[in-house]
Design a protein around this motif. Structure first.
Motif, PDB file in Angstrom:
ATOM      1  N   VAL A  58     -46.359  -1.580 -25.865  1.00 19.34           N
ATOM      2  CA  VAL A  58     -44.907  -1.753 -25.913  1.00 19.34           C
ATOM      3  C   VAL A  58     -44.543  -3.075 -26.579  1.00 19.34           C
ATOM      4  O   VAL A  58     -45.351  -3.996 -26.649  1.00 19.34           O
ATOM      5  N   ILE A  59     -43.305  -3.125 -27.018  1.00 12.73           N
ATOM      6  CA  ILE A  59     -42.782  -4.348 -27.605  1.00 12.73           C
ATOM      7  C   ILE A  59     -41.455  -4.693 -26.925  1.00 12.73           C
ATOM      8  O   ILE A  59     -40.669  -3.814 -26.595  1.00 12.73           O
ATOM      9  N   GLY A  60     -41.265  -5.972 -26.672  1.00 10.54           N
ATOM     10  CA  GLY A  60     -40.004  -6.456 -26.129  1.00 10.54           C
ATOM     11  C   GLY A  60     -39.645  -6.016 -24.736  1.00 10.54           C
ATOM     12  O   GLY A  60     -38.476  -5.701 -24.491  1.00 10.54           O
ATOM     13  N   PRO A  61     -40.578  -6.013 -23.787  1.00 14.05           N
ATOM     14  CA  PRO A  61     -40.185  -5.604 -22.429  1.00 14.05           C
ATOM     15  C   PRO A  61     -39.196  -6.599 -21.817  1.00 14.05           C
ATOM     16  O   PRO A  61     -39.277  -7.799 -22.069  1.00 14.05           O
ATOM     17  N   TYR A  62     -38.261  -6.070 -21.044  1.00 17.20           N
ATOM     18  CA  TYR A  62     -37.291  -6.917 -20.345  1.00 17.20           C
ATOM     19  C   TYR A  62     -36.747  -6.174 -19.135  1.00 17.20           C
ATOM     20  O   TYR A  62     -36.973  -4.975 -18.968  1.00 17.20           O
ATOM     21  N   ILE A  63     -36.027  -6.896 -18.312  1.00 13.81           N
ATOM     22  CA  ILE A  63     -35.430  -6.348 -17.090  1.00 13.81           C
ATOM     23  C   ILE A  63     -33.993  -5.919 -17.388  1.00 13.81           C
ATOM     24  O   ILE A  63     -33.249  -6.651 -18.036  1.00 13.81           O
ATOM     25  N   ALA A  64     -33.631  -4.735 -16.919  1.00 13.36           N
ATOM     26  CA  ALA A  64     -32.271  -4.225 -17.081  1.00 13.36           C
ATOM     27  C   ALA A  64     -31.706  -3.863 -15.710  1.00 13.36           C
ATOM     28  O   ALA A  64     -32.432  -3.416 -14.825  1.00 13.36           O
ATOM     29  N   ASP A  65     -30.408  -4.064 -15.553  1.00 11.68           N
ATOM     30  CA  ASP A  65     -29.727  -3.706 -14.313  1.00 11.68           C
ATOM     31  C   ASP A  65     -29.343  -2.233 -14.321  1.00 11.68           C
ATOM     32  O   ASP A  65     -28.914  -1.689 -15.340  1.00 11.68           O
ATOM     33  N   VAL A  66     -29.501  -1.596 -13.165  1.00  9.63           N
ATOM     34  CA  VAL A  66     -29.094  -0.204 -12.968  1.00  9.63           C
ATOM     35  C   VAL A  66     -28.490  -0.054 -11.585  1.00  9.63           C
ATOM     36  O   VAL A  66     -28.709  -0.882 -10.704  1.00  9.63           O
ATOM     37  N   THR A  67     -27.714   1.013 -11.425  1.00  6.45           N
ATOM     38  CA  THR A  67     -27.319   1.429 -10.081  1.00  6.45           C
ATOM     39  C   THR A  67     -28.108   2.699  -9.793  1.00  6.45           C
ATOM     40  O   THR A  67     -28.450   3.450 -10.696  1.00  6.45           O
ATOM     41  N   ILE A  68     -28.403   2.912  -8.531  1.00  3.35           N
ATOM     42  CA  ILE A  68     -29.189   4.076  -8.141  1.00  3.35           C
ATOM     43  C   ILE A  68     -28.250   5.141  -7.589  1.00  3.35           C
ATOM     44  O   ILE A  68     -27.454   4.883  -6.693  1.00  3.35           O
ATOM     45  N   THR A  69     -28.357   6.334  -8.157  1.00  2.00           N
ATOM     46  CA  THR A  69     -27.549   7.463  -7.717  1.00  2.00           C
ATOM     47  C   THR A  69     -28.489   8.562  -7.236  1.00  2.00           C
ATOM     48  O   THR A  69     -29.709   8.433  -7.333  1.00  2.00           O
ATOM     49  N   ALA A  70     -27.922   9.655  -6.783  1.00  2.00           N
ATOM     50  CA  ALA A  70     -28.734  10.803  -6.361  1.00  2.00           C
ATOM     51  C   ALA A  70     -29.538  11.374  -7.522  1.00  2.00           C
ATOM     52  O   ALA A  70     -30.571  12.007  -7.316  1.00  2.00           O
ATOM     53  N   ASN A  71     -29.082  11.125  -8.744  1.00  2.00           N
ATOM     54  CA  ASN A  71     -29.780  11.618  -9.939  1.00  2.00           C
ATOM     55  C   ASN A  71     -30.715  10.585 -10.549  1.00  2.00           C
ATOM     56  O   ASN A  71     -31.249  10.814 -11.628  1.00  2.00           O
ATOM     57  N   GLY A  72     -30.876   9.447  -9.897  1.00  2.00           N
ATOM     58  CA  GLY A  72     -31.771   8.416 -10.406  1.00  2.00           C
ATOM     59  C   GLY A  72     -31.019   7.203 -10.913  1.00  2.00           C
ATOM     60  O   GLY A  72     -29.815   7.057 -10.700  1.00  2.00           O
ATOM     61  N   PRO A  73     -31.735   6.315 -11.615  1.00  2.00           N
ATOM     62  CA  PRO A  73     -31.118   5.085 -12.117  1.00  2.00           C
ATOM     63  C   PRO A  73     -30.082   5.369 -13.205  1.00  2.00           C
ATOM     64  O   PRO A  73     -30.287   6.214 -14.067  1.00  2.00           O
ATOM     65  N   VAL A  74     -28.974   4.641 -13.147  1.00  2.00           N
ATOM     66  CA  VAL A  74     -27.926   4.736 -14.158  1.00  2.00           C
ATOM     67  C   VAL A  74     -27.693   3.327 -14.703  1.00  2.00           C
ATOM     68  O   VAL A  74     -27.430   2.402 -13.936  1.00  2.00           O
ATOM     69  N   PRO A  75     -27.813   3.152 -16.016  1.00  2.00           N
ATOM     70  CA  PRO A  75     -27.624   1.823 -16.604  1.00  2.00           C
ATOM     71  C   PRO A  75     -26.239   1.262 -16.328  1.00  2.00           C
ATOM     72  O   PRO A  75     -25.252   2.003 -16.268  1.00  2.00           O
ATOM     73  N   VAL A  76     -26.175  -0.051 -16.186  1.00  2.00           N
ATOM     74  CA  VAL A  76     -24.921  -0.737 -15.901  1.00  2.00           C
ATOM     75  C   VAL A  76     -24.186  -1.113 -17.192  1.00  2.00           C
ATOM     76  O   VAL A  76     -22.974  -1.010 -17.266  1.00  2.00           O
ATOM     77  N   THR A  77     -24.936  -1.505 -18.204  1.00  2.00           N
ATOM     78  CA  THR A  77     -24.307  -1.954 -19.448  1.00  2.00           C
ATOM     79  C   THR A  77     -24.247  -0.832 -20.476  1.00  2.00           C
ATOM     80  O   THR A  77     -25.030   0.116 -20.447  1.00  2.00           O
ATOM     81  N   ARG A  78     -23.324  -0.963 -21.400  1.00  2.00           N
ATOM     82  CA  ARG A  78     -23.178   0.011 -22.476  1.00  2.00           C
ATOM     83  C   ARG A  78     -24.449   0.065 -23.328  1.00  2.00           C
ATOM     84  O   ARG A  78     -24.898   1.126 -23.726  1.00  2.00           O
ATOM     85  N   ARG A  79     -25.030  -1.098 -23.595  1.00  2.00           N
ATOM     86  CA  ARG A  79     -26.252  -1.148 -24.398  1.00  2.00           C
ATOM     87  C   ARG A  79     -27.352  -0.304 -23.764  1.00  2.00           C
ATOM     88  O   ARG A  79     -28.007   0.498 -24.422  1.00  2.00           O
ATOM     89  N   GLU A  80     -27.562  -0.485 -22.473  1.00  2.00           N
ATOM     90  CA  GLU A  80     -28.623   0.260 -21.789  1.00  2.00           C
ATOM     91  C   GLU A  80     -28.285   1.744 -21.678  1.00  2.00           C
ATOM     92  O   GLU A  80     -29.169   2.590 -21.742  1.00  2.00           O
ATOM     93  N   ALA A  81     -27.007   2.060 -21.521  1.00  2.00           N
ATOM     94  CA  ALA A  81     -26.602   3.472 -21.482  1.00  2.00           C
ATOM     95  C   ALA A  81     -26.907   4.142 -22.818  1.00  2.00           C
ATOM     96  O   ALA A  81     -27.401   5.273 -22.858  1.00  2.00           O
ATOM     97  N   MET A  82     -26.659   3.442 -23.921  1.00  2.00           N
ATOM     98  CA  MET A  82     -26.957   3.981 -25.247  1.00  2.00           C
ATOM     99  C   MET A  82     -28.458   4.142 -25.443  1.00  2.00           C
ATOM    100  O   MET A  82     -28.917   5.140 -25.987  1.00  2.00           O
ATOM    101  N   ARG A  83     -29.240   3.178 -24.982  1.00  2.00           N
ATOM    102  CA  ARG A  83     -30.689   3.264 -25.104  1.00  2.00           C
ATOM    103  C   ARG A  83     -31.220   4.440 -24.293  1.00  2.00           C
ATOM    104  O   ARG A  83     -32.098   5.172 -24.745  1.00  2.00           O
ATOM    105  N   ALA A  84     -30.683   4.630 -23.084  1.00  2.00           N
ATOM    106  CA  ALA A  84     -31.140   5.717 -22.211  1.00  2.00           C
ATOM    107  C   ALA A  84     -30.766   7.087 -22.771  1.00  2.00           C
ATOM    108  O   ALA A  84     -31.498   8.061 -22.573  1.00  2.00           O
ATOM    109  N   ALA A  85     -29.648   7.171 -23.481  1.00  2.00           N
ATOM    110  CA  ALA A  85     -29.185   8.448 -24.035  1.00  2.00           C
ATOM    111  C   ALA A  85     -29.976   8.852 -25.272  1.00  2.00           C
ATOM    112  O   ALA A  85     -29.944  10.013 -25.676  1.00  2.00           O
ATOM    113  N   GLY A  86     -30.683   7.930 -25.860  1.00  2.00           N
ATOM    114  CA  GLY A  86     -31.458   8.246 -27.055  1.00  2.00           C
ATOM    115  C   GLY A  86     -30.722   7.848 -28.319  1.00  2.00           C
ATOM    116  O   GLY A  86     -29.587   7.369 -28.261  1.00  2.00           O
TER     117      GLY A  86
END
Length: 105
Positions: A58-86
């Protein structure tokens, strides 16, 4: 009152560039639902330091904030939401309209 934030470790896969998430098993998954989430910032920092030497994976590992829901982790920031969506655009040889992709030699 909002839920407390949890932490996940994320990076990009070295060979593909895909977004990946550190799992509880210590491997990497492209699915955020498989991410190991931690509520303790010190624990997240320890996990991050453990994977920073995995430069062959891997390259560039870092810590990201999430909230935990019944469906799993949900990103807090727009950047992380975009990364998670593909990717938001098609990329690769098949994305070149009307052109022939040329492989590197």
């Amino acid at each position: 009152m909002s839920d407390p934030l949890s932490k996940i470790v994320t990076a990009n896969a070295l060979t593909s560039g895909d977004v990946v998430y550190l799992t509880a098993r210590g491997d990497w998954s492209p699915e955020i639902v498989e991410a190991d989430f931690m509520t303790d910032a010190a624990e997240a920092a320890t996990r991050l330091s453990e994977v920073q030497c995995q430069s062959q994976l891997v390259i560039g590992p870092y810590i990201a904030d999430v909230t935990i829901t019944a469906n799993g982790p949900v990103p807090v920031t727009r950047r992380e939401a975009m990364r998670a969506a593909g990717p938001s655009i098609t990329y690769g040889p098949e994305s070149v309209s009307g052109a022939t992709a040329i492989a590197a030699e």
